[in-house]
Design a protein around this motif. Structure first.
Motif, PDB file in Angstrom:
ATOM      1  N   ARG A 285       0.903  -1.216   0.001  1.00  0.00           N
ATOM      2  CA  ARG A 285       0.216  -0.093   0.008  1.00  0.00           C
ATOM      3  C   ARG A 285       0.996   1.242  -0.082  1.00  0.00           C
ATOM      4  N   ASP A 286       2.047   1.255   0.756  1.00  0.00           N
ATOM      5  CA  ASP A 286       2.665   2.435   0.736  1.00  0.00           C
ATOM      6  C   ASP A 286       3.570   2.673  -0.671  1.00  0.00           C
ATOM      7  N   ALA A 287       3.847   1.485  -1.122  1.00  0.00           N
ATOM      8  CA  ALA A 287       4.322   1.694  -2.596  1.00  0.00           C
ATOM      9  C   ALA A 287       3.297   2.199  -3.611  1.00  0.00           C
ATOM     10  N   THR A 288       2.231   2.194  -3.346  1.00  0.00           N
ATOM     11  CA  THR A 288       1.143   2.689  -4.572  1.00  0.00           C
ATOM     12  C   THR A 288       0.453   4.015  -3.893  1.00  0.00           C
ATOM     13  N   ARG A 289       0.886   4.353  -2.512  1.00  0.00           N
ATOM     14  CA  ARG A 289       0.264   5.418  -2.023  1.00  0.00           C
ATOM     15  C   ARG A 289       0.239   6.864  -2.555  1.00  0.00           C
ATOM     16  N   LEU A 290       1.160   7.203  -3.267  1.00  0.00           N
ATOM     17  CA  LEU A 290       1.376   8.376  -3.915  1.00  0.00           C
ATOM     18  C   LEU A 290       0.626   8.469  -5.044  1.00  0.00           C
ATOM     19  N   ILE A 291       0.420   7.390  -5.943  1.00  0.00           N
ATOM     20  CA  ILE A 291      -0.244   7.360  -7.124  1.00  0.00           C
ATOM     21  C   ILE A 291      -1.851   7.260  -6.625  1.00  0.00           C
ATOM     22  N   GLY A 292      -2.022   6.587  -5.473  1.00  0.00           N
ATOM     23  CA  GLY A 292      -3.179   6.541  -5.256  1.00  0.00           C
ATOM     24  C   GLY A 292      -3.883   7.827  -4.736  1.00  0.00           C
ATOM     25  N   MET A 293      -3.202   8.674  -4.053  1.00  0.00           N
ATOM     26  CA  MET A 293      -3.606  10.085  -3.752  1.00  0.00           C
ATOM     27  C   MET A 293      -3.819  10.891  -4.892  1.00  0.00           C
ATOM     28  N   SER A 294      -3.362  10.580  -6.143  1.00  0.00           N
ATOM     29  CA  SER A 294      -3.556  11.375  -7.269  1.00  0.00           C
ATOM     30  C   SER A 294      -4.762  10.817  -7.994  1.00  0.00           C
ATOM     31  N   THR A 295      -5.194   9.742  -7.895  1.00  0.00           N
ATOM     32  CA  THR A 295      -6.368   9.325  -8.622  1.00  0.00           C
ATOM     33  C   THR A 295      -7.580   9.805  -7.891  1.00  0.00           C
ATOM     34  N   ILE A 296      -7.554   9.964  -6.271  1.00  0.00           N
ATOM     35  CA  ILE A 296      -8.194  10.667  -5.671  1.00  0.00           C
ATOM     36  C   ILE A 296      -8.720  11.969  -6.172  1.00  0.00           C
ATOM     37  N   ARG A 297      -7.643  12.670  -6.485  1.00  0.00           N
ATOM     38  CA  ARG A 297      -7.744  14.132  -6.890  1.00  0.00           C
ATOM     39  C   ARG A 297      -8.386  14.160  -8.357  1.00  0.00           C
ATOM     40  N   THR A 298      -7.957  13.197  -9.324  1.00  0.00           N
ATOM     41  CA  THR A 298      -8.267  13.404 -10.647  1.00  0.00           C
ATOM     42  C   THR A 298      -9.344  12.415 -11.330  1.00  0.00           C
ATOM     43  N   SER A 299      -9.420  11.337 -10.700  1.00  0.00           N
ATOM     44  CA  SER A 299     -10.232  10.327 -11.199  1.00  0.00           C
ATOM     45  C   SER A 299     -11.428   9.903 -10.317  1.00  0.00           C
ATOM     46  N   ARG A 300     -11.239  10.176  -9.248  1.00  0.00           N
ATOM     47  CA  ARG A 300     -12.714   9.671  -8.458  1.00  0.00           C
ATOM     48  C   ARG A 300     -12.724  10.704  -7.074  1.00  0.00           C
ATOM     49  N   SER A 301     -13.720  10.464  -6.616  1.00  0.00           N
ATOM     50  CA  SER A 301     -14.110  11.429  -5.351  1.00  0.00           C
ATOM     51  C   SER A 301     -13.714  10.597  -3.995  1.00  0.00           C
ATOM     52  N   LEU A 302     -13.517  11.363  -3.020  1.00  0.00           N
ATOM     53  CA  LEU A 302     -13.431  10.257  -1.750  1.00  0.00           C
ATOM     54  C   LEU A 302     -14.857   9.804  -1.406  1.00  0.00           C
ATOM     55  N   GLU A 303     -15.898  10.292  -1.960  1.00  0.00           N
ATOM     56  CA  GLU A 303     -17.271   9.700  -1.649  1.00  0.00           C
ATOM     57  C   GLU A 303     -17.334   8.409  -2.475  1.00  0.00           C
ATOM     58  N   ASP A 304     -16.538   8.385  -3.761  1.00  0.00           N
ATOM     59  CA  ASP A 304     -16.705   7.156  -4.514  1.00  0.00           C
ATOM     60  C   ASP A 304     -15.687   6.212  -3.964  1.00  0.00           C
ATOM     61  N   VAL A 305     -14.800   6.520  -3.398  1.00  0.00           N
ATOM     62  CA  VAL A 305     -13.930   5.246  -2.552  1.00  0.00           C
ATOM     63  C   VAL A 305     -14.652   4.828  -1.457  1.00  0.00           C
ATOM     64  N   TYR A 306     -15.202   5.684  -0.564  1.00  0.00           N
ATOM     65  CA  TYR A 306     -15.967   5.304   0.551  1.00  0.00           C
ATOM     66  C   TYR A 306     -17.144   4.420   0.155  1.00  0.00           C
ATOM     67  N   ALA A 307     -17.827   4.638  -1.069  1.00  0.00           N
ATOM     68  CA  ALA A 307     -18.817   3.979  -1.342  1.00  0.00           C
ATOM     69  C   ALA A 307     -18.501   2.382  -1.488  1.00  0.00           C
ATOM     70  N   GLU A 308     -17.231   2.283  -2.159  1.00  0.00           N
ATOM     71  CA  GLU A 308     -16.746   1.181  -2.611  1.00  0.00           C
ATOM     72  C   GLU A 308     -16.421   0.175  -1.394  1.00  0.00           C
ATOM     73  N   HIS A 309     -16.389   0.606  -0.088  1.00  0.00           N
ATOM     74  CA  HIS A 309     -16.298  -0.038   1.095  1.00  0.00           C
ATOM     75  C   HIS A 309     -17.438  -0.456   1.623  1.00  0.00           C
ATOM     76  N   LEU A 310     -18.686   0.209   1.389  1.00  0.00           N
ATOM     77  CA  LEU A 310     -19.928  -0.485   1.826  1.00  0.00           C
ATOM     78  C   LEU A 310     -20.264  -1.685   1.757  1.00  0.00           C
ATOM     79  N   PRO A 311     -20.102  -2.246   0.524  1.00  0.00           N
ATOM     80  CA  PRO A 311     -20.717  -3.619   0.356  1.00  0.00           C
ATOM     81  C   PRO A 311     -19.970  -4.336   1.063  1.00  0.00           C
TER      82      PRO A 311
END
Length: 233
Positions: free
Chosen positions: A159-185
């Motif tokens: 997770r640490d190895a991908t964290r920096l890229i992961g932060m950029s996907t939240i800023r450009t490709s999906r919202s925090l709400e989108d990621v949050y919704a993926e965890h609910l199921p």
């Protein structure tokens, strides 16, 4: 009954590893910049030996690259490296979610709910740092229910190895709400003790995250869907 053993304090090398990982997470160490081993040792108040040992261990995970007699750089993984990382995460975290659904008790579900509420609050506040922290804790709770400490450390490193890229996907490709919704199921399945639904929901979450990470790192010559199929399946 034998007396409880006092936990061993972390070694200087382990403390240095954690300090570098924290620096990568909070942006102190920027990908591509060259950093001095001597300066890092001075900053942490340790000798160069534990710093060198820590960097060698981090280099094995792909998080840093060591340049002899010069220092080290934080490395952003390429698309193929990310595909390999996600293959390991899917192999470990999908069955772990199923195990968590089978094993979770009332206290475990309460702990998961606490992290879910914290993630939801971070969404409301627009606090990306807090969201990622509680996201990591939630995944850690699921792994703790299903896995041993070695597996948990492997996932933390990945997770640490991908964290920096992961932060950029939240800023450009999906919202925090989108990621949050993926965890609910995932959480609903664990709450209901439904192992099949938990593994399916985790697989979908990791596939969504993984393909976004791959697209963030891909060059014009990389076929993201083909890479995912070849490495993850």
């Amino acid at each position: 009954m034998p007396p409880a053993q006092t936990p061993r304090p972390p070694s200087l090398t382990e403390r240095t590893i954690e300090a570098v990982r924290d620096g990568i997470r909070n942006g102190t160490f920027v990908p591509g910049e060259l950093y001095s081993v001597y300066q890092l040792a001075d900053r942490l108040g340790v000798s160069r030996s534990p710093v060198r040992e820590a960097l060698l261990r981090l280099a094995e995970t792909g998080m840093v690259a060591i340049e002899k007699n010069r220092g080290f750089r934080v490395v952003l993984p390429g698309a193929r490296e990310l595909a390999e990382i996600m293959a390991v995460r899917v192999a470990l975290e999908v069955p772990a979610a199923a195990q968590a659904a089978r094993r979770a008790g009332a206290r475990d579900r309460a702990a998961l709910e606490k992290e879910r509420e914290a993630m939801q609050q971070a969404v409301r506040d627009g606090d990306e740092g807090a969201f990622l922290l509680h996201d990591q804790r939630l995944h850690g709770l699921l792994l703790n229910l299903a896995s041993n400490s070695h597996t948990i450390r492997i996932i933390e490193n990945l997770r640490d190895a991908t964290r920096l890229i992961g932060m950029s996907t939240i800023r450009t490709s999906r919202s925090l709400e989108d990621v949050y919704a993926e965890h609910l199921p995932i959480l609903t399945a664990v709450e209901n003790g439904d192992a099949d639904a938990a593994s399916l929901a985790m697989r979908r979450h990791l596939e969504s995250t993984g393909k976004l990470l791959l697209r963030g790192a891909a060059t014009e010559n990389d076929d993201v869907d083909r890479l995912w199929e070849d490495y993850v399946g």
